[in-house]
Design an enzyme around this catalytic site. Sequence first.
Site, mmCIF file in Angstrom:
data_model
loop_
_atom_site.group_PDB
_atom_site.id
_atom_site.type_symbol
_atom_site.label_atom_id
_atom_site.label_comp_id
_atom_site.label_asym_id
_atom_site.label_seq_id
_atom_site.Cartn_x
_atom_site.Cartn_y
_atom_site.Cartn_z
ATOM 1 N N HIS A 1 0.590 -1.478 -0.480
ATOM 2 C CA HIS A 1 -0.393 -0.008 -0.061
ATOM 3 C C HIS A 1 1.135 0.981 0.134
ATOM 4 C CE1 HIS A 1 -3.697 -2.022 1.283
ATOM 5 N NE2 HIS A 1 -3.133 -3.229 1.659
ATOM 6 N N ASN B 1 -10.447 -2.393 1.980
ATOM 7 C CA ASN B 1 -9.636 -2.929 0.472
ATOM 8 C C ASN B 1 -11.485 -2.477 -0.727
ATOM 9 O OD1 ASN B 1 -7.544 -3.485 1.609
ATOM 10 N ND2 ASN B 1 -7.797 -5.228 1.741
ATOM 11 N N TYR C 1 0.626 -3.589 12.155
ATOM 12 C CA TYR C 1 1.106 -2.264 11.592
ATOM 13 C C TYR C 1 1.328 -1.834 12.537
ATOM 14 C CZ TYR C 1 -2.793 -4.075 7.825
ATOM 15 O OH TYR C 1 -3.506 -4.467 6.455
HETATM 16 FE FE1 HDE Z 1 -2.687 -5.208 5.683
HETATM 17 N N1 HDE Z 1 -0.944 -3.547 5.551
HETATM 18 N N2 HDE Z 1 -1.225 -6.050 6.187
HETATM 19 N N3 HDE Z 1 -3.998 -5.614 4.600
HETATM 20 N N4 HDE Z 1 -3.517 -3.061 4.575
HETATM 21 C C1 HDE Z 1 0.054 -2.328 5.816
HETATM 22 O O1 HDE Z 1 0.904 -1.675 7.375
HETATM 23 C C2 HDE Z 1 -1.150 -6.913 6.940
HETATM 24 C C3 HDE Z 1 -5.003 -6.741 4.924
HETATM 25 C C4 HDE Z 1 -4.478 -2.557 4.330
HETATM 26 O O2 HDE Z 1 -3.379 3.398 3.876
HETATM 27 C C5 HDE Z 1 1.287 -2.093 6.458
HETATM 28 O O3 HDE Z 1 0.929 0.185 7.612
HETATM 29 C C6 HDE Z 1 -0.772 -8.456 7.018
HETATM 30 C C7 HDE Z 1 -6.216 -6.943 4.786
HETATM 31 C C8 HDE Z 1 -4.303 -1.268 4.358
HETATM 32 O O4 HDE Z 1 -1.591 3.645 5.702
HETATM 33 C C9 HDE Z 1 1.553 -3.681 7.327
HETATM 34 C C10 HDE Z 1 -1.780 -9.219 6.832
HETATM 35 C C11 HDE Z 1 -6.625 -5.683 4.293
HETATM 36 C C12 HDE Z 1 -3.595 -0.658 3.969
HETATM 37 C C13 HDE Z 1 0.548 -4.538 6.711
HETATM 38 C C14 HDE Z 1 -2.687 -7.524 5.911
HETATM 39 C C15 HDE Z 1 -5.406 -4.734 4.416
HETATM 40 C C16 HDE Z 1 -2.364 -2.237 5.020
HETATM 41 C C17 HDE Z 1 1.875 -2.072 5.297
HETATM 42 C C18 HDE Z 1 -2.300 -10.449 6.652
HETATM 43 C C19 HDE Z 1 -8.220 -5.595 4.347
HETATM 44 C C20 HDE Z 1 -2.662 0.249 4.047
HETATM 45 C C21 HDE Z 1 2.048 -0.825 5.772
HETATM 46 C C22 HDE Z 1 -2.560 -10.613 7.701
HETATM 47 C C23 HDE Z 1 -8.747 -5.609 5.407
HETATM 48 C C24 HDE Z 1 -3.203 1.459 5.150
HETATM 49 C C25 HDE Z 1 1.495 -0.577 7.170
HETATM 50 C C26 HDE Z 1 -2.193 3.048 4.884
HETATM 51 C C27 HDE Z 1 -1.285 -1.824 5.270
HETATM 52 C C28 HDE Z 1 0.247 -6.075 6.893
HETATM 53 C C29 HDE Z 1 -3.643 -7.838 5.157
HETATM 54 C C30 HDE Z 1 -5.461 -3.714 4.314
HETATM 55 C C31 HDE Z 1 2.608 -4.064 6.592
HETATM 56 C C32 HDE Z 1 0.535 -8.900 8.151
HETATM 57 C C33 HDE Z 1 -6.599 -8.282 5.175
HETATM 58 C C34 HDE Z 1 -5.204 -0.361 2.996
HETATM 59 O O5 HDE Z 1 1.699 -3.609 8.678
#
Ligand code: HDE
Length: 711
Positions: free
Chosen positions: A92, A165, A379
């Site tokens: 993202h 999402n 996060y």
């Molecule tokens: Fe994320 N995700 N994600 N994700 N995600 C990040 O956090 C993660 C997942 C989502 O505009 C990271 O600050 C893991 C689902 C959005 O700043 C990180 C898993 C959904 C954003 C991270 C998921 C999301 C992130 C990268 C599986 C929809 C952007 C930078 C267990 C419900 C937020 C950060 C923004 C961002 C980890 C799966 C949505 C790496 C470990 C499911 C919208 O922490």
Amino acid sequence: MPSKKTDSPKHSQLAGTDTPDRANTNAKVQSLEDVRSDATGQALRTNQGVRIADNQNTLKAGDRGPSLLEDFIMREKITHFDHERIPERIVHARGTGAHGYFQSYGNHSALTKAGFLQDPAKITPVFVRFSTVQGPRGSADTVRDVRGFAVKFYTDEGNFDLVGNNMPVFFIQDAIKFPDFVHAVKPEPHNEIPTGASAHDTFWDFVSLVPESAHMVMWAMSDRAIPRSLRMMEGFGVHTFRLINDQGVASFVKFHWKPRQGVHSLLWDEAQKLAGKDADFQRRDLWEAIETGDYPEWELGVQIVPEADEHKFDFDLLDPTKIIPEELVPVTPLGKMVLNRNPDNFFAEVEQVAFCPGHIVPGIDFTNDPLLQGRLFSYTDTQLSRLGGPNFHQIPINRPVAPNHNNQRDALHQHVVHKGRASYEPNSIDGGWPKETPPAAQDGGFESYQERIDAHKIRQRSESFGDHFSQARLFFQSMSPTEQHHIIKAYSFELGKVEREAIRAREVNEILANIDLKLAAAVAANLGLPAPTAVTVQVKGSQLAQSPALSQLNHPGVVGIKGRKIAVLVADGVDAGSVDRLVKALEAHSARPLLLGPTSAPVKAADGTQLPVAASMEGMPSIMFDGIVVPGGKASTDALAASGLAKHFLLEGYKHLKAMVLTRELSGSLGLKEDKGLVLGDDQGAVDAFVKAVEGHRVWEREAAAEAVPA
Ligand code: HDE
């Protein structure tokens, strides 16, 4: 940083002096006010406050001599510059954001004790960040990808982040697979190709080996992955959460954002071209809409499942690869969100905002969804390296509106001067402050839902997570023929880029065949593979044959053509009256007509008036518009008919199924036939038909005819 500001605002004290739409953001604006820097009328100074006399020349030993190390002004400036970048988000990374507010429709206290959902008079400031997932910070906006839809609610009871999402499911069921999935979809490690795309071997290798991804890959191959605008996407919390009322009664919920602008997409050819011609297409669209006062709005709703009904579905509520079809549990609207203010500074706000699904408030709680559980760790952890330490909550955009006293101290980038001698609890030296708040119906301390757990410690996937194909099939079978056609084309395009035939074949035979044999056969034909004739996994199928809510054609929106961009093509000799009539008619519908000429120079109308243009047809090609109109005026339309640029503009618009108003001569010379969305003349009837066609977003009936037009 004066903690006074952080502690102060109650919205009621700040609102009232402003219009309702603006008043909402005041609480947050106020809390940001002391860090806003406005240099108007100010002297240029160093970071230590020294006035600078010369910002043009380094201090040197003679005007042709070497630079001197003692030049603290030059060194300070360059040192700061050398460190301007911070690590981008692992996923993202490419995003854009906006401020706004949330307002509850009523008192939802029967469902949750969360204060921001109890009073329709309460205005809760929000900050939203939309993003793509795969590409780096500088990648294009319109790639085929999932879009992040992250909302930070600055509630009186603390920050609540709904980090969702634009698709309601995910690729994997357990957090431990996330690094594998992300490594597979990211550019390949040996050559860092491709940027912002999933059309490559490692992605398809992984998903074809991991059938739990089948449902989400379907969504990613659908038109949802190429939204027309960030304003025209649904948002989903994905996981099942809990809402808890003041009696301690919990319900399972799925969060939904429904856009008033409707759910609309680009065409794949448009999306690819836009990636080159305007890589900022979507952030520009959101920015311009807010600047022109066309504030996008979403309705927040929840699907509610009483605790007692947890096991009434043919899938597990804890499985993030499943939706609850809206036909089984309708979405109950809770309130609305309006985005009405662009950030002042991209880095300070959009880049530094730190979301975390673990940021919740009393009245909201998690479930045991194993993907959500892993996210609760990830996060905060990632912010430590991205934002440089554990004080990222003190960065202005992340600061809650609610007070946040505790005994956490020091660490990198500490901005608060904590008063008092005791930084521990219990203490008697500082009167015992800050103190715990026992849980209570209202304004109590946070208390986790008391779920009973009696289990073995075990590394195992629940059998109830085992059906990977029924909902993928439900999704495909709920699409209109047009949407199905696009899905087949998307799989064919992506797999066509996969070099290893074994991976293509595995996806077709072991994934697509189990979803739908017709889909598998169509994709196989496009790849030159034999069509699979049998499934490899017996699937029980969904309890519904179709879920109409899944087809985006069933979400046209309620704002008509408001904010839609319409190209008005003009050349010298245009009929100024016709231009005026068309522009006024479109403006009456709150659309955004923009005059385009052969160049950026004004055109001379037949009556001699000079008409300024917004851009040339080359500067703003047809792919940037929702519709095209050509006013009358023989000399002008003759010039357009003779111009390669104009002909390309019109044929491309036709090919992309856009609504068009043309003169009879021009449509004849281009060989284009009238249809529901290609209308002739500039009278009211033509305008009405055009408006209706733009409301429908595309002239889908034209699709077969349009395929014959060269791209
Ligand atoms: Fe994320 N995700 N994600 N994700 N995600 C990040 O956090 C993660 C997942 C989502 O505009 C990271 O600050 C893991 C689902 C959005 O700043 C990180 C898993 C959904 C954003 C991270 C998921 C999301 C992130 C990268 C599986 C929809 C952007 C930078 C267990 C419900 C937020 C950060 C923004 C961002 C980890 C799966 C949505 C790496 C470990 C499911 C919208 O922490």
